[in-house]
Design an enzyme around this catalytic site. Sequence first.
Site, PDB file in Angstrom:
ATOM      1  CE1 TYR A  72      -3.512  -2.241   5.637  1.00 42.69           C
ATOM      2  CE2 TYR A  72      -2.971   0.067   5.239  1.00 42.69           C
ATOM      3  CZ  TYR A  72      -3.328  -1.176   4.760  1.00 42.69           C
ATOM      4  OH  TYR A  72      -3.495  -1.384   3.414  1.00 42.69           O
ATOM      5  CB  SER A 121      -0.866  -0.004   1.268  1.00 37.06           C
ATOM      6  OG  SER A 121      -1.495   1.242   1.462  1.00 37.06           O
TER       7      SER A 121
END
Length: 164
Positions: free
Chosen positions: A150, A137
Amino acid sequence: MVALVTGASSGIGKDIAIELAKRNYDVILVARNEEKLNELKKNIEKTYSVKAYIKICDLSVANNCVSLHDEIYKEFGCINILVNNAGFGTCGYFTQTDLDKELKMIDTNISALHILMKLFLQDMVKINNGYILNVASIAGFMSGTLMETYYSTKAYVVRLSQSV
């Protein structure tokens, strides 16, 4: 040609599985949601004339990752493509988010990816053939409030992929 996609029940994983099927790959669909995987399998086999196989697996458990690899190797030999896509995030103040959920996130986003990459890459190196896509990501390139764990797990994915 065979490709394995983790996190295939929805989102990026589902889309990648469909794209691989369009390119004439048989796909091994891995996730926890059997109903969604069955729906995807049916759609892929009907639309693209390839085979789709379902493997229900909770990748947050390390032994499940090892067993998945062993099962796939026994059934298919060395696969052509591994797409390490399974993962999830949570949002909230670091001092208030659930520790158990964050540890499960670390197990899924880091440990599972690491185990599967290592085991399938060892197979691929033996025959000098294969591809691995580790889905990270943009979060892996920065820090982020309210999603610290995360962002950190995705940084691991980026750095491991670059290093290997």
